[in-house]
Scaffold this active site. Sequence first.
Site, PDB file in Angstrom:
ATOM      1  N   LYS A  80       0.715  -1.420   0.199  1.00  0.00           N
ATOM      2  CA  LYS A  80      -0.142  -0.200   0.282  1.00  0.00           C
ATOM      3  C   LYS A  80       0.887   1.316  -0.042  1.00  0.00           C
ATOM      4  O   LYS A  80       2.184   1.697   0.691  1.00  0.00           O
ATOM      5  CB  LYS A  80      -0.796   0.071   1.192  1.00  0.00           C
ATOM      6  CG  LYS A  80      -2.268   1.165   1.338  1.00  0.00           C
ATOM      7  CD  LYS A  80      -3.070   1.070   2.254  1.00  0.00           C
ATOM      8  CE  LYS A  80      -3.971   1.899   2.981  1.00  0.00           C
ATOM      9  NZ  LYS A  80      -4.439   1.700   4.001  1.00  0.00           N
ATOM     10  N   SER A 155      -9.446   2.063   3.306  1.00  0.00           N
ATOM     11  CA  SER A 155      -8.531   3.060   2.398  1.00  0.00           C
ATOM     12  C   SER A 155      -7.233   2.301   1.868  1.00  0.00           C
ATOM     13  O   SER A 155      -6.788   2.453   0.815  1.00  0.00           O
ATOM     14  CB  SER A 155      -7.717   3.999   3.069  1.00  0.00           C
ATOM     15  OG  SER A 155      -7.177   3.333   4.669  1.00  0.00           O
ATOM     16  N   SER A 179     -10.368  -0.071   7.176  1.00  0.00           N
ATOM     17  CA  SER A 179      -9.417  -0.077   6.355  1.00  0.00           C
ATOM     18  C   SER A 179      -8.653  -1.696   5.282  1.00  0.00           C
ATOM     19  O   SER A 179      -8.757  -1.493   4.048  1.00  0.00           O
ATOM     20  CB  SER A 179      -7.852   0.771   5.751  1.00  0.00           C
ATOM     21  OG  SER A 179      -8.582   1.920   6.001  1.00  0.00           O
TER      22      SER A 179
END
Length: 467
Positions: A80, A155, A179
């Site tokens: 990420k 996210s 997330s």
Amino acid sequence: MEDLWRLSAEQLAGLIRTKKVSAKEAALAALKRLDAVNPAINAVVDHRPDDVLSQAAEVDAAIARGDNVGPLAGVPVTIKANIDQAGYANTNGLKIQANLIARDNSPVVDNLRKAGAVMLGRTNCPAFCYRWFTTNLVHGNTKNPRDPSITPGGSSGGAGAAVAAGIGHIAHGTDIAGSIRYPAYVNGVHGLRTTTGRIAAFNAALPERTIGPQISAVSGPLARTIADLRISLAAMSAYDPRDPWWVPAPLEGPSMKKRAALCVNPDGLDPVAEVRAAVVDAGKRLERAGWTVEEVTSLPPLKEAAGHQTRLWLGDNYEAQLAAAEREGDPGALACLRGNRSKVFPFDADALSKTLTRRATLVREWSLFLEKYAVLVMPVSGELPFPDQLDTRDAASFTRVWHAQLTQIAIPFMGLPGLTVSTGLVGRVPVGVQVVAGRYREDLCLLAGEAIEAGGTPSSVVDPVTG
């Protein structure tokens, strides 16, 4: 083997360790898949083929020497874009961090490399990682490969979309309010939020985090099989001295009776019928696997915990967060902060002290509950995956989104682990359940998750739907 990217991480690592396939072949297959499908979904926002092939060559050389290359030997993994990876920008979905190049790896990247994994690319996230939708002004929109009209989650939306589409076998994500769990849910894969302190965290490129993220934000894996979550957890959770919150807890805890609590409507969530049905179905799968399942209607507080978590996350240093969002100009980030202002601001030292004091009580109540039951099975969200960008449509939609995500927001306040298990599709829209266990009992989440997974149709790679 043309479609190496379809294999599980466990299968691929076994082939590479036994020299039936080289890490270079696996890397080339992953890069080919990325080139083929990423343009349609924009899940990976930075990747460098030469770097990927260089990492693979190191794995192949180690195998040739007879070295132990680790449980993820040659497995392509995505990272990420909100954690440090040496030589890459830690953008966190922000224009203002587009040139913030990390000099060193975060602990989780180092641990994945030590386990033999190959870093395939960086995945997208919303600005400041505030939302359950993934769009920003630096990398653009990520699309859900199963249905572009629904959110890819957030996210870790790029992570969820990537692993669902066969870009990498494992995706790294982070979770402070769902997330990891929500992108897994909406993309039809599995995702593990780990216990606070299980996986070491540190980003040298950024300032130290405030206390809320320190005690509730975690890294964890997303994958298409529970077995792959298990091996990636072992790799990610290795010791690193840079995180003072890291805990040397064993990956396997004391044996507990296979007793699960099932809560269809936790703390007034009032989920839609399809979500209720998924939770009931998961309970039946557990029963068929030999678990004792007890439906409960009362749990320790979730709504209260979610309120405290929102204040710790967004209220602490609120004015500075808002000023940064205004500089960035990201509509979604501004909607998140402005929409929550009345709930989180002002948040002074007295409010912080009272919140942390109350946290001790809620952690204790949940610990006692999870001594009685090995796991709790409940909804991930009160709704099926949202239409994309629903939270920016109007005030009513914003409120609807935040209410539906109650269980995701609450669990991090107690630092508990939570596992999303994908259980099937409603049409072409994914659905799943959330499995929660006591602190440092990811093993119990995974044990129940394996039983639920085995009782249904396995998650598999999807070719992106473009209309």
